[in-house]
Motif scaffolding. Structure first.
Motif, PDB file in Angstrom:
ATOM      1  N   PHE A 192       0.850  -1.195   0.000  1.00  0.00           N
ATOM      2  CA  PHE A 192       0.000   0.000   0.000  1.00  0.00           C
ATOM      3  C   PHE A 192       0.882   1.241   0.000  1.00  0.00           C
ATOM      4  CE2 PHE A 192      -2.714   3.330   1.486  1.00  0.00           C
ATOM      5  CZ  PHE A 192      -3.922   3.044   0.880  1.00  0.00           C
ATOM      6  N   ASP A 193       0.562   2.170  -0.894  1.00  0.00           N
ATOM      7  CA  ASP A 193       1.287   3.441  -0.950  1.00  0.00           C
ATOM      8  C   ASP A 193       2.758   3.249  -1.304  1.00  0.00           C
ATOM      9  OD1 ASP A 193       1.062   6.178  -0.865  1.00  0.00           O
ATOM     10  OD2 ASP A 193       1.686   6.356   1.221  1.00  0.00           O
ATOM     11  N   ARG A 194       3.077   2.171  -2.021  1.00  0.00           N
ATOM     12  CA  ARG A 194       4.440   1.919  -2.470  1.00  0.00           C
ATOM     13  C   ARG A 194       4.497   2.019  -3.988  1.00  0.00           C
ATOM     14  NH1 ARG A 194       6.105   3.056   1.835  1.00  0.00           N
ATOM     15  NH2 ARG A 194       7.297   1.782   3.303  1.00  0.00           N
ATOM     16  N   SER A 195       5.597   2.594  -4.503  1.00  0.00           N
ATOM     17  CA  SER A 195       5.770   2.745  -5.944  1.00  0.00           C
ATOM     18  C   SER A 195       6.091   1.397  -6.583  1.00  0.00           C
ATOM     19  CB  SER A 195       6.915   3.717  -6.232  1.00  0.00           C
ATOM     20  OG  SER A 195       8.142   3.132  -5.842  1.00  0.00           O
ATOM     21  N   ALA A 196       6.013   1.376  -7.919  1.00  0.00           N
ATOM     22  CA  ALA A 196       6.366   0.154  -8.642  1.00  0.00           C
ATOM     23  C   ALA A 196       7.814  -0.233  -8.358  1.00  0.00           C
ATOM     24  CB  ALA A 196       6.151   0.365 -10.144  1.00  0.00           C
ATOM     25  N   ALA A 197       8.712   0.756  -8.306  1.00  0.00           N
ATOM     26  CA  ALA A 197      10.116   0.443  -8.039  1.00  0.00           C
ATOM     27  C   ALA A 197      10.276  -0.159  -6.643  1.00  0.00           C
ATOM     28  CB  ALA A 197      10.960   1.714  -8.164  1.00  0.00           C
ATOM     29  N   GLN A 198       9.564   0.384  -5.670  1.00  0.00           N
ATOM     30  CA  GLN A 198       9.676  -0.139  -4.308  1.00  0.00           C
ATOM     31  C   GLN A 198       9.134  -1.563  -4.210  1.00  0.00           C
ATOM     32  OE1 GLN A 198       7.567   3.250  -2.578  1.00  0.00           O
ATOM     33  NE2 GLN A 198       9.349   3.696  -1.291  1.00  0.00           N
ATOM     34  N   VAL A 199       7.991  -1.807  -4.853  1.00  0.00           N
ATOM     35  CA  VAL A 199       7.415  -3.157  -4.810  1.00  0.00           C
ATOM     36  C   VAL A 199       8.325  -4.142  -5.540  1.00  0.00           C
ATOM     37  CG1 VAL A 199       5.496  -4.593  -5.615  1.00  0.00           C
ATOM     38  CG2 VAL A 199       5.042  -2.369  -4.559  1.00  0.00           C
ATOM     39  N   CYS A 200       8.896  -3.703  -6.660  1.00  0.00           N
ATOM     40  CA  CYS A 200       9.772  -4.581  -7.422  1.00  0.00           C
ATOM     41  C   CYS A 200      11.002  -4.952  -6.596  1.00  0.00           C
ATOM     42  CB  CYS A 200      10.176  -3.913  -8.730  1.00  0.00           C
ATOM     43  SG  CYS A 200      10.982  -5.031  -9.898  1.00  0.00           S
ATOM     44  N   ALA A 201      11.560  -3.965  -5.911  1.00  0.00           N
ATOM     45  CA  ALA A 201      12.728  -4.239  -5.064  1.00  0.00           C
ATOM     46  C   ALA A 201      12.372  -5.224  -3.957  1.00  0.00           C
ATOM     47  CB  ALA A 201      13.251  -2.927  -4.476  1.00  0.00           C
ATOM     48  N   GLN A 202      11.180  -5.072  -3.398  1.00  0.00           N
ATOM     49  CA  GLN A 202      10.753  -5.994  -2.333  1.00  0.00           C
ATOM     50  C   GLN A 202      10.582  -7.407  -2.875  1.00  0.00           C
ATOM     51  OE1 GLN A 202       6.887  -6.824  -1.813  1.00  0.00           O
ATOM     52  NE2 GLN A 202       7.811  -8.511  -0.672  1.00  0.00           N
ATOM     53  N   LEU A 203       9.903  -7.545  -4.001  1.00  0.00           N
ATOM     54  CA  LEU A 203       9.657  -8.883  -4.549  1.00  0.00           C
ATOM     55  C   LEU A 203      10.952  -9.549  -5.025  1.00  0.00           C
ATOM     56  CD1 LEU A 203       6.352  -8.283  -6.572  1.00  0.00           C
ATOM     57  CD2 LEU A 203       6.617  -9.503  -4.410  1.00  0.00           C
ATOM     58  N   SER A 204      11.972  -8.741  -5.291  1.00  0.00           N
ATOM     59  CA  SER A 204      13.258  -9.282  -5.752  1.00  0.00           C
ATOM     60  C   SER A 204      14.164  -9.685  -4.596  1.00  0.00           C
ATOM     61  CB  SER A 204      13.984  -8.222  -6.605  1.00  0.00           C
ATOM     62  OG  SER A 204      13.198  -7.790  -7.676  1.00  0.00           O
ATOM     63  N   ASP A 205      13.762  -9.375  -3.381  1.00  0.00           N
ATOM     64  CA  ASP A 205      14.633  -9.552  -2.223  1.00  0.00           C
ATOM     65  C   ASP A 205      14.096 -10.684  -1.338  1.00  0.00           C
ATOM     66  OD1 ASP A 205      16.158  -9.406   0.029  1.00  0.00           O
ATOM     67  OD2 ASP A 205      15.580  -7.360   0.577  1.00  0.00           O
ATOM     68  N   PRO A 206      14.718 -11.859  -1.372  1.00  0.00           N
ATOM     69  CA  PRO A 206      14.209 -12.980  -0.559  1.00  0.00           C
ATOM     70  C   PRO A 206      14.111 -12.657   0.926  1.00  0.00           C
ATOM     71  CG  PRO A 206      15.831 -13.759  -2.154  1.00  0.00           C
ATOM     72  CD  PRO A 206      15.865 -12.255  -2.196  1.00  0.00           C
ATOM     73  N   GLU A 207      14.875 -11.664   1.387  1.00  0.00           N
ATOM     74  CA  GLU A 207      14.752 -11.256   2.789  1.00  0.00           C
ATOM     75  C   GLU A 207      13.382 -10.645   3.075  1.00  0.00           C
ATOM     76  OE1 GLU A 207      17.127 -11.299   5.393  1.00  0.00           O
ATOM     77  OE2 GLU A 207      18.182 -12.700   4.071  1.00  0.00           O
ATOM     78  N   ARG A 208      12.724 -10.219   2.000  1.00  0.00           N
ATOM     79  CA  ARG A 208      11.411  -9.580   2.168  1.00  0.00           C
ATOM     80  C   ARG A 208      10.299 -10.309   1.420  1.00  0.00           C
ATOM     81  NH1 ARG A 208      11.846  -3.576   0.581  1.00  0.00           N
ATOM     82  NH2 ARG A 208      13.535  -4.234  -0.815  1.00  0.00           N
ATOM     83  N   THR A 209      10.564 -11.593   1.099  1.00  0.00           N
ATOM     84  CA  THR A 209       9.501 -12.414   0.474  1.00  0.00           C
ATOM     85  C   THR A 209       9.314 -13.713   1.242  1.00  0.00           C
ATOM     86  OG1 THR A 209      11.076 -13.519  -0.995  1.00  0.00           O
ATOM     87  CG2 THR A 209       9.974 -11.533  -1.850  1.00  0.00           C
ATOM     88  N   GLY A 210       9.758 -13.736   2.472  1.00  0.00           N
ATOM     89  CA  GLY A 210       9.683 -14.988   3.214  1.00  0.00           C
ATOM     90  C   GLY A 210      10.636 -16.030   2.639  1.00  0.00           C
ATOM     91  N   GLY A 211      11.714 -15.568   2.036  1.00  0.00           N
ATOM     92  CA  GLY A 211      12.715 -16.472   1.492  1.00  0.00           C
ATOM     93  C   GLY A 211      12.393 -17.028   0.116  1.00  0.00           C
ATOM     94  N   ARG A 212      11.385 -16.494  -0.526  1.00  0.00           N
ATOM     95  CA  ARG A 212      10.942 -17.050  -1.813  1.00  0.00           C
ATOM     96  C   ARG A 212      11.653 -16.363  -2.973  1.00  0.00           C
ATOM     97  NH1 ARG A 212       6.095 -15.808   1.084  1.00  0.00           N
ATOM     98  NH2 ARG A 212       5.081 -17.685   1.878  1.00  0.00           N
ATOM     99  N   ASP A 213      12.103 -17.160  -3.933  1.00  0.00           N
ATOM    100  CA  ASP A 213      12.543 -16.593  -5.210  1.00  0.00           C
ATOM    101  C   ASP A 213      11.331 -16.529  -6.142  1.00  0.00           C
ATOM    102  OD1 ASP A 213      12.077 -19.137  -6.177  1.00  0.00           O
ATOM    103  OD2 ASP A 213      14.200 -19.655  -6.420  1.00  0.00           O
ATOM    104  N   TRP A 214      11.567 -16.162  -7.397  1.00  0.00           N
ATOM    105  CA  TRP A 214      10.426 -15.939  -8.302  1.00  0.00           C
ATOM    106  C   TRP A 214       9.622 -17.206  -8.574  1.00  0.00           C
ATOM    107  CZ3 TRP A 214      11.013 -18.214 -13.249  1.00  0.00           C
ATOM    108  CH2 TRP A 214      12.324 -18.606 -13.587  1.00  0.00           C
ATOM    109  N   VAL A 215      10.295 -18.348  -8.655  1.00  0.00           N
ATOM    110  CA  VAL A 215       9.556 -19.600  -8.860  1.00  0.00           C
ATOM    111  C   VAL A 215       8.710 -19.903  -7.617  1.00  0.00           C
ATOM    112  CG1 VAL A 215       9.754 -22.079  -9.226  1.00  0.00           C
ATOM    113  CG2 VAL A 215      11.265 -20.513 -10.469  1.00  0.00           C
ATOM    114  N   GLU A 216       9.309 -19.687  -6.459  1.00  0.00           N
ATOM    115  CA  GLU A 216       8.561 -19.960  -5.225  1.00  0.00           C
ATOM    116  C   GLU A 216       7.428 -18.968  -5.019  1.00  0.00           C
ATOM    117  OE1 GLU A 216      11.962 -19.914  -2.780  1.00  0.00           O
ATOM    118  OE2 GLU A 216      12.249 -22.077  -2.848  1.00  0.00           O
ATOM    119  N   LEU A 217       7.612 -17.749  -5.494  1.00  0.00           N
ATOM    120  CA  LEU A 217       6.492 -16.803  -5.442  1.00  0.00           C
ATOM    121  C   LEU A 217       5.321 -17.317  -6.272  1.00  0.00           C
ATOM    122  CD1 LEU A 217       8.243 -13.300  -5.757  1.00  0.00           C
ATOM    123  CD2 LEU A 217       7.008 -14.195  -3.761  1.00  0.00           C
TER     124      LEU A 217
END
Lengths: 154, 222
Positions: free
Chosen positions: B146-171
């Motif tokens: 919420f209230d996050r830019s596309a760049a911020q969300v992309c950085a979060q989804l790219s960072d396993p520290e902030r995806t519960g340890g998931r990479d893109w396949v695991e997402l």
């Protein structure tokens, strides 16, 4: 569907539509009319009961969720000769005005005190804001919850 | 070599993905529907997708995750879910003074499940609280959308520290797993009442995650 569960400690079994709200199971099938219908969409809190020890809006609980559950309603919270501490405090503080929302208020307050024996004003407001009172008895509700907390502390 | 997977999302996959936190939550009661839809996806070879296609896929991903059906609960450290969308005008905090607390399930004050029932029957009345096959809650605070830019969300989804340890396949697998529980992801496209669903489809969203990942997870600048 047939569903068996307990209400106020007594075993009950009803054969109703799976989607029937607990509110109507209580009122129409079991004759327990202390739980009130206010809005039917969890906007007012008038139908609050306890389901397995947790406050829930009875209008949102479907019959198919009830198998084996334990439900506590205002009729089972205390007895006339032995009121629950929240009910006792409600009488002392003369909380009710029209009274329609009060069974839901009392059930929500009792659940709050189960989780938090000494809530602050802010904690009371956070837990009770989903229970509306069109008479505006909120100051008395808050005072009665503090009093009930002291009674329960003993 | 790519792997093609087609399955009905459900408990079979749950057993394979038991490390994912949501799997520890209890399933809801038997509802009118208790299983998820057919979700198929093909895992492309990393690097096999041009970055331009990956960037286009992320644009759609951001449209989804910034949509009110997703972003309203992906909130930050104030732990307050939001009400926003076509019927609200300006975004506002969830009514009734709701805070989910640090527990993110409302344990400190009023449990989310007081109103949001664990029940895979998504068909609620208009304005009634939505429900899902998983216990209603806010996602971890590091997953803020919420209230996050596309760049911020992309950085979060790219960072396993902030995806519960998931990479893109695991997402992508996480999405199908959630659907198998009739959880929040599937609910986003089937929100009940008169709510606007998330754009595109769950199938497209899964494919976009995989396309974006195989393209090297390209991120926008803003």
């Amino acid at each position: 569907m047939k569903v068996s569960f307990k209400v106020n400690g007594a075993a009950q079994s009803v054969d109703v539509a799976a989607e029937m709200p607990l509110l109507w199971v209580l009122r129409d099938h079991l004759g327990l009319t202390g739980t009130k219908y206010g809005c039917g969409i969890a906007q007012c809190g008038a139908c609050t009961v306890h389901l397995d020890g947790q406050a829930v809006r009875a209008c949102q609980v479907q019959a198919q969720e009830l198998e084996g559950a334990e439900v506590l309603t205002i009729e089972g919270l205390g007895r006339p000769e032995a009121l629950h501490a929240v009910q006792d405090a409600w009488v002392e503080h003369q909380v009710a005005q029209c009274g329609y929302c009060q069974s839901g208020q009392i059930m929500q307050a009792a659940a709050l005190l189960d989780l938090n024996p000494a809530p602050s004003d802010d904690e009371i407001d956070a837990a009770m804001s989903g229970n509306l009172c069109r008479c505006g008895t909120y100051p008395r509700i808050r005072a009665a919850i503090h009093a009930a907390a002291q009674k329960l502390e003993g | 070599m790519s792997q093609a997977i087609t399955r009905r999302a459900g408990l079979g996959l749950a057993a394979l993905l038991c490390a994912l936190a949501p799997l520890s939550l209890a399933l809801g009661p038997a509802g009118a529907e208790t299983s998820g839809p057919e979700i198929s996806f093909e895992i492309p070879e990393p690097g096999s997708v041009p970055p331009t296609l990956g960037a286009e896929a992320f644009e759609r991903i951001y449209e989804v995750v910034s949509h009110p059906r997703c972003a309203n609960c992906h909130v930050g450290e104030d732990n307050r879910p939001m009400w926003s969308g076509p019927s609200y005008g300006a975004p506002r905090p969830h009514g009734m003074n709701i805070t989910a607390g640090e527990s993110r399930i409302g344990a400190e004050t009023l449990l989310c499940s007081t109103c949001h029932r664990t029940n895979g029957d998504f068909d609620t009345d208009p304005h009634a609280p939505p429900r899902a096959g998983l216990d209603w809650r806010l996602p971890p605070v590091e997953f803020q959308w919420f209230d996050r830019s596309a760049a911020q969300v992309c950085a979060q989804l790219s960072d396993p520290e902030r995806t519960g340890g998931r990479d893109w396949v695991e997402l992508a697998r996480h999405l199908t797993e959630d659907a198998g529980h009739r959880g929040f992801v599937l609910w986003g496209w089937n929100p009940g009442g008169n709510r606007e669903p998330a754009p595109y489809s769950l199938q497209t969203h899964v494919e976009d995650i995989l396309t974006w990942g195989a393209a090297g997870m390209p991120c926008p600048e803003s």
